[in-house]
Design an enzyme around this catalytic site. Sequence first.
Site, PDB file in Angstrom:
ATOM      1  N   ASP A  92      23.305  -8.457  -4.062  1.00  0.00           N
ATOM      2  CA  ASP A  92      22.638  -9.214  -5.128  1.00  0.00           C
ATOM      3  C   ASP A  92      21.125  -9.262  -4.956  1.00  0.00           C
ATOM      4  O   ASP A  92      20.475 -10.159  -5.482  1.00  0.00           O
ATOM      5  CB  ASP A  92      23.211 -10.640  -5.210  1.00  0.00           C
ATOM      6  CG  ASP A  92      22.612 -11.589  -4.201  1.00  0.00           C
ATOM      7  OD1 ASP A  92      22.252 -11.141  -3.101  1.00  0.00           O
ATOM      8  OD2 ASP A  92      22.484 -12.780  -4.532  1.00  0.00           O
ATOM      9  N   GLU A  93      20.585  -8.296  -4.240  1.00  0.00           N
ATOM     10  CA  GLU A  93      19.177  -8.369  -3.884  1.00  0.00           C
ATOM     11  C   GLU A  93      18.578  -6.970  -3.889  1.00  0.00           C
ATOM     12  O   GLU A  93      19.261  -6.007  -3.542  1.00  0.00           O
ATOM     13  CB  GLU A  93      19.167  -8.945  -2.461  1.00  0.00           C
ATOM     14  CG  GLU A  93      17.869  -9.267  -1.886  1.00  0.00           C
ATOM     15  CD  GLU A  93      18.013  -9.689  -0.416  1.00  0.00           C
ATOM     16  OE1 GLU A  93      19.102 -10.120   0.026  1.00  0.00           O
ATOM     17  OE2 GLU A  93      17.024  -9.554   0.302  1.00  0.00           O
ATOM     18  N   ASP A 129      16.505 -11.490  -6.481  1.00  0.00           N
ATOM     19  CA  ASP A 129      17.746 -11.948  -5.840  1.00  0.00           C
ATOM     20  C   ASP A 129      18.489 -12.847  -6.833  1.00  0.00           C
ATOM     21  O   ASP A 129      17.900 -13.755  -7.418  1.00  0.00           O
ATOM     22  CB  ASP A 129      17.397 -12.724  -4.558  1.00  0.00           C
ATOM     23  CG  ASP A 129      18.618 -13.097  -3.743  1.00  0.00           C
ATOM     24  OD1 ASP A 129      18.690 -12.683  -2.577  1.00  0.00           O
ATOM     25  OD2 ASP A 129      19.484 -13.820  -4.260  1.00  0.00           O
TER      26      ASP A 129
HETATM   27  P1  TTP Z   1      22.718 -14.985  -1.073  1.00  0.00           P
HETATM   28  O1  TTP Z   1      21.791 -14.259  -2.019  1.00  0.00           O
HETATM   29  O2  TTP Z   1      22.226 -15.273   0.304  1.00  0.00           O
HETATM   30  O3  TTP Z   1      23.138 -16.404  -1.681  1.00  0.00           O
HETATM   31  P2  TTP Z   1      23.462 -16.798  -3.175  1.00  0.00           P
HETATM   32  O4  TTP Z   1      23.210 -15.668  -4.119  1.00  0.00           O
HETATM   33  O5  TTP Z   1      24.819 -17.413  -3.239  1.00  0.00           O
HETATM   34  O6  TTP Z   1      22.428 -17.976  -3.426  1.00  0.00           O
HETATM   35  P3  TTP Z   1      20.847 -17.888  -3.614  1.00  0.00           P
HETATM   36  O7  TTP Z   1      20.457 -16.445  -3.527  1.00  0.00           O
HETATM   37  O8  TTP Z   1      20.589 -18.476  -4.964  1.00  0.00           O
HETATM   38  O9  TTP Z   1      20.282 -18.724  -2.516  1.00  0.00           O
HETATM   39  O10 TTP Z   1      24.070 -14.180  -0.936  1.00  0.00           O
HETATM   40  C1  TTP Z   1      24.644 -13.467  -2.026  1.00  0.00           C
HETATM   41  C2  TTP Z   1      26.151 -13.608  -2.004  1.00  0.00           C
HETATM   42  O11 TTP Z   1      26.660 -13.142  -0.763  1.00  0.00           O
HETATM   43  C3  TTP Z   1      26.640 -15.039  -2.147  1.00  0.00           C
HETATM   44  O12 TTP Z   1      26.755 -15.448  -3.515  1.00  0.00           O
HETATM   45  C4  TTP Z   1      27.961 -14.990  -1.458  1.00  0.00           C
HETATM   46  C5  TTP Z   1      27.803 -13.937  -0.389  1.00  0.00           C
HETATM   47  N1  TTP Z   1      27.586 -14.629   0.898  1.00  0.00           N
HETATM   48  C6  TTP Z   1      28.700 -14.866   1.703  1.00  0.00           C
HETATM   49  O13 TTP Z   1      29.817 -14.459   1.366  1.00  0.00           O
HETATM   50  N2  TTP Z   1      28.507 -15.549   2.878  1.00  0.00           N
HETATM   51  C7  TTP Z   1      27.280 -15.985   3.302  1.00  0.00           C
HETATM   52  O14 TTP Z   1      27.158 -16.595   4.387  1.00  0.00           O
HETATM   53  C8  TTP Z   1      26.132 -15.728   2.458  1.00  0.00           C
HETATM   54  C9  TTP Z   1      24.774 -16.214   2.866  1.00  0.00           C
HETATM   55  C10 TTP Z   1      26.351 -15.050   1.276  1.00  0.00           C
HETATM   56 MG    MG Z   2      21.403 -14.575  -4.066  1.00  0.00          MG
END
Ligand code: TTP
Ligand code: MG
Length: 406
Positions: free
Chosen positions: A104-105, A9
């Site tokens: 992103d995962e 991720d």
């Molecule tokens: P995530 O992988 O949940 O979050 P992240 O990559 O920003 O942070 P990390 O993984 O390091 O904890 O989500 C991926 C992307 O999806 C995030 O960069 C922005 C988008 N997103 C939103 O637009 N709204 C949200 O509520 C969430 C959780 C994510």
């Molecule tokens: Mg992320």
Amino acid sequence: MPRRIIHIDLDAFFVSVEQALNPALKGKPVVVGGKPDRRGVVAAASYEARAFGLHAGMPLITASRFCPQATFLEGSFPRYRNASHKFMAILTDFSPFLEPIGLDEAFLDVTGFESIYGSIDQMAGIIRQQINKELGLCASVGIASCKVVAKVASEKSKPDGLLEIAAGEEVSFLAPLPIAELPGVGKKTEQKLKGLGIRTIGNLAITPLNTLKLHLGASGELLHQLANGIDERKVEPPGAAKSISRETTFGKDTADRSSLTATLSYLSERVGADLRQRDKQARCINLKLRYADFTTITRSHTLKQTTDTDQAIFNTGKQLLDKALLAERQLVRLIGIGVSSLTEPAQQLDMLDPSAQRLEQLNRAVDRIRKKYGFTAIQTGRTLQLKDLFPNDKNGYTLETPDLSL
Ligand code: TTP
Ligand code: MG
């Protein structure tokens, strides 16, 4: 042979893409979501911003109070989608057994790959380096014998980390963690479990199955297994669908416009969610109706611009429905909506149309909430009346002929 599964991720994804483009923002509190005078919420916050208590979903105005020195950016969804494609392309080079989740995962099944890389740990290190070199992004990785443990491990390793859970260590790794950290436990389930005195994943693992089934129904059994590190789910590529459709037969034939429209709206949302999960766009919208005498018609419309939004699918489906109902006055037995002529997302077009971009973001935000809390956690005004038509649970309405994806 025990499996080896990687969950990967990207860290603070949207923000990190912006920082890679503008290195002056690196190491600083940065928020993507919009300017603080806007009514929106934080989409992504850099880890520096998180130190001030900022997190995804927080209103921008609150975020700016907690951390006035943060840089607030509008962001650009096509940019993130582009980075996501490159990220997935890198992963494909390492294993054909890839299951992308959102942007992103991803999960990778890398069972047996240690013979190529020395160890899975080393393999993951090379993947992370490559992502860093090619995209300027940091990825966190969990490695374990099943999906759920790999996912929790990558979450625990964040940011810029790697955590491997050896076979046999799954239960002891999960046990001390709060139940909210178990994938599948949303806010409601967390409250219910806490009401039963279950606070950690370890507590959940040793709670008698019958107690969980009594309070949580079928999902109680699944959560009990996950809490015990038992997760047989395969890493599965999303599959190359040519078309996606959903249809249902009514319990009683109907000519009632509003229940036809509400059902069409619900089915459109299911099709849209599936389409976005596959990261595809559709050009053709298809409506299917079966009348009381069993004659079946299909009506199609080809859009000028491809789409993946629930709203576009519904709006086109509704026009086709209105026309069909004018032409034929029989009661309707079955209604279905589908999309075909599927393509990769058309990125340049979105750039020119900010409202399409916002709608796409909105749909994706709804997808995320539904993934966490269940499909009916968010309902649109149009579909609410289905409560009287179909039984429902957190996974959605129970239709007579559900899930007929081709
Ligand atoms: P995530 O992988 O949940 O979050 P992240 O990559 O920003 O942070 P990390 O993984 O390091 O904890 O989500 C991926 C992307 O999806 C995030 O960069 C922005 C988008 N997103 C939103 O637009 N709204 C949200 O509520 C969430 C959780 C994510
Ligand atoms: Mg992320």
